[in-house]
Design a protein around this motif. Structure first.
Motif, PDB file in Angstrom:
ATOM      1  N   GLY A 161      82.969 115.704  67.266  1.00 50.21           N
ATOM      2  CA  GLY A 161      83.586 115.834  68.587  1.00 50.21           C
ATOM      3  C   GLY A 161      82.871 115.020  69.657  1.00 50.21           C
ATOM      4  O   GLY A 161      83.506 114.520  70.582  1.00 50.21           O
ATOM      5  N   GLU A 162      81.551 114.869  69.494  1.00 50.52           N
ATOM      6  CA  GLU A 162      80.762 114.091  70.451  1.00 50.52           C
ATOM      7  C   GLU A 162      80.603 112.634  70.021  1.00 50.52           C
ATOM      8  O   GLU A 162      79.840 111.888  70.631  1.00 50.52           O
ATOM      9  CB  GLU A 162      79.382 114.731  70.621  1.00 50.52           C
ATOM     10  N   ALA A 163      81.307 112.237  68.957  1.00 53.92           N
ATOM     11  CA  ALA A 163      81.291 110.864  68.431  1.00 53.92           C
ATOM     12  C   ALA A 163      79.900 110.415  67.986  1.00 53.92           C
ATOM     13  O   ALA A 163      79.585 109.231  67.994  1.00 53.92           O
ATOM     14  CB  ALA A 163      81.881 109.888  69.440  1.00 53.92           C
ATOM     15  N   ILE A 164      79.071 111.374  67.585  1.00 54.78           N
ATOM     16  CA  ILE A 164      77.766 111.030  67.018  1.00 54.78           C
ATOM     17  C   ILE A 164      77.961 110.628  65.560  1.00 54.78           C
ATOM     18  O   ILE A 164      77.302 109.719  65.066  1.00 54.78           O
ATOM     19  CB  ILE A 164      76.794 112.220  67.180  1.00 54.78           C
ATOM     20  N   LEU A 165      78.890 111.301  64.877  1.00 56.70           N
ATOM     21  CA  LEU A 165      79.280 110.924  63.527  1.00 56.70           C
ATOM     22  C   LEU A 165      80.760 110.593  63.507  1.00 56.70           C
ATOM     23  O   LEU A 165      81.534 111.182  64.250  1.00 56.70           O
ATOM     24  CB  LEU A 165      79.035 112.079  62.544  1.00 56.70           C
ATOM     25  N   ASP A 166      81.109 109.645  62.654  1.00 55.70           N
ATOM     26  CA  ASP A 166      82.512 109.350  62.363  1.00 55.70           C
ATOM     27  C   ASP A 166      82.626 109.356  60.841  1.00 55.70           C
ATOM     28  O   ASP A 166      81.654 109.660  60.134  1.00 55.70           O
ATOM     29  CB  ASP A 166      82.945 108.019  62.982  1.00 55.70           C
ATOM     30  N   SER A 167      83.768 109.038  60.309  1.00 52.94           N
ATOM     31  CA  SER A 167      83.959 109.149  58.861  1.00 52.94           C
ATOM     32  C   SER A 167      83.021 108.225  58.084  1.00 52.94           C
ATOM     33  O   SER A 167      82.493 108.616  57.038  1.00 52.94           O
ATOM     34  CB  SER A 167      85.419 108.895  58.481  1.00 52.94           C
ATOM     35  N   MET A 168      82.779 107.022  58.581  1.00 49.55           N
ATOM     36  CA  MET A 168      81.884 106.093  57.891  1.00 49.55           C
ATOM     37  C   MET A 168      80.441 106.598  57.929  1.00 49.55           C
ATOM     38  O   MET A 168      79.744 106.581  56.919  1.00 49.55           O
ATOM     39  CB  MET A 168      81.979 104.697  58.504  1.00 49.55           C
ATOM     40  N   LYS A 169      80.003 107.052  59.085  1.00 50.33           N
ATOM     41  CA  LYS A 169      78.643 107.578  59.199  1.00 50.33           C
ATOM     42  C   LYS A 169      78.477 108.861  58.383  1.00 50.33           C
ATOM     43  O   LYS A 169      77.390 109.131  57.867  1.00 50.33           O
ATOM     44  CB  LYS A 169      78.266 107.805  60.660  1.00 50.33           C
ATOM     45  N   ALA A 170      79.539 109.637  58.251  1.00 46.45           N
ATOM     46  CA  ALA A 170      79.464 110.856  57.443  1.00 46.45           C
ATOM     47  C   ALA A 170      79.196 110.505  55.983  1.00 46.45           C
ATOM     48  O   ALA A 170      78.370 111.150  55.325  1.00 46.45           O
ATOM     49  CB  ALA A 170      80.747 111.665  57.582  1.00 46.45           C
ATOM     50  N   ILE A 171      79.860 109.472  55.478  1.00 43.01           N
ATOM     51  CA  ILE A 171      79.618 109.027  54.107  1.00 43.01           C
ATOM     52  C   ILE A 171      78.197 108.502  53.968  1.00 43.01           C
ATOM     53  O   ILE A 171      77.497 108.809  52.996  1.00 43.01           O
ATOM     54  CB  ILE A 171      80.645 107.955  53.671  1.00 43.01           C
ATOM     55  N   MET A 172      77.746 107.737  54.951  1.00 44.60           N
ATOM     56  CA  MET A 172      76.365 107.236  54.933  1.00 44.60           C
ATOM     57  C   MET A 172      75.375 108.395  54.949  1.00 44.60           C
ATOM     58  O   MET A 172      74.354 108.364  54.247  1.00 44.60           O
ATOM     59  CB  MET A 172      76.128 106.301  56.124  1.00 44.60           C
TER      60      MET A 172
END
Length: 79
Positions: A28-39
């Motif tokens: 929600g705070e754009a600290i993680l997105d789908s790509m960063k979640a996979i990383m």
């Protein structure tokens, strides 16, 4: 162990902003997105020698630093 998880999140997210509120919604705070979640999954698996199948990583259960710590602890206990 918790600080190690937080360090991994910080490296992947490239910010320590979440440390001020460990219940902050990282998506929600754009600290993680789908790509960063996979990383993040890959980094946590390597750091803790665990398996975190993406199919088990529902955003609702994976959207705060505290929830990520709990998930890693669960996986460590399964070993």
């Amino acid at each position: 162990m918790e600080n190690e998880v937080f360090d991994v999140i910080e490296r992947v997210a490239e910010t320590d902003e979440f440390r001020e509120n460990l219940n902050m919604d990282l998506f929600g705070e754009a600290i993680l997105d789908s790509m960063k979640a996979i990383m993040l999954i890959v980094e946590l698996e390597g750091t803790f020698d665990i398996t975190l199948p993406p199919s088990e990583m529902d955003r609702e259960n994976w959207n705060t630093a505290n929830k990520i710590v709990l998930r890693v602890k669960e996986k460590l206990n399964e070993k």
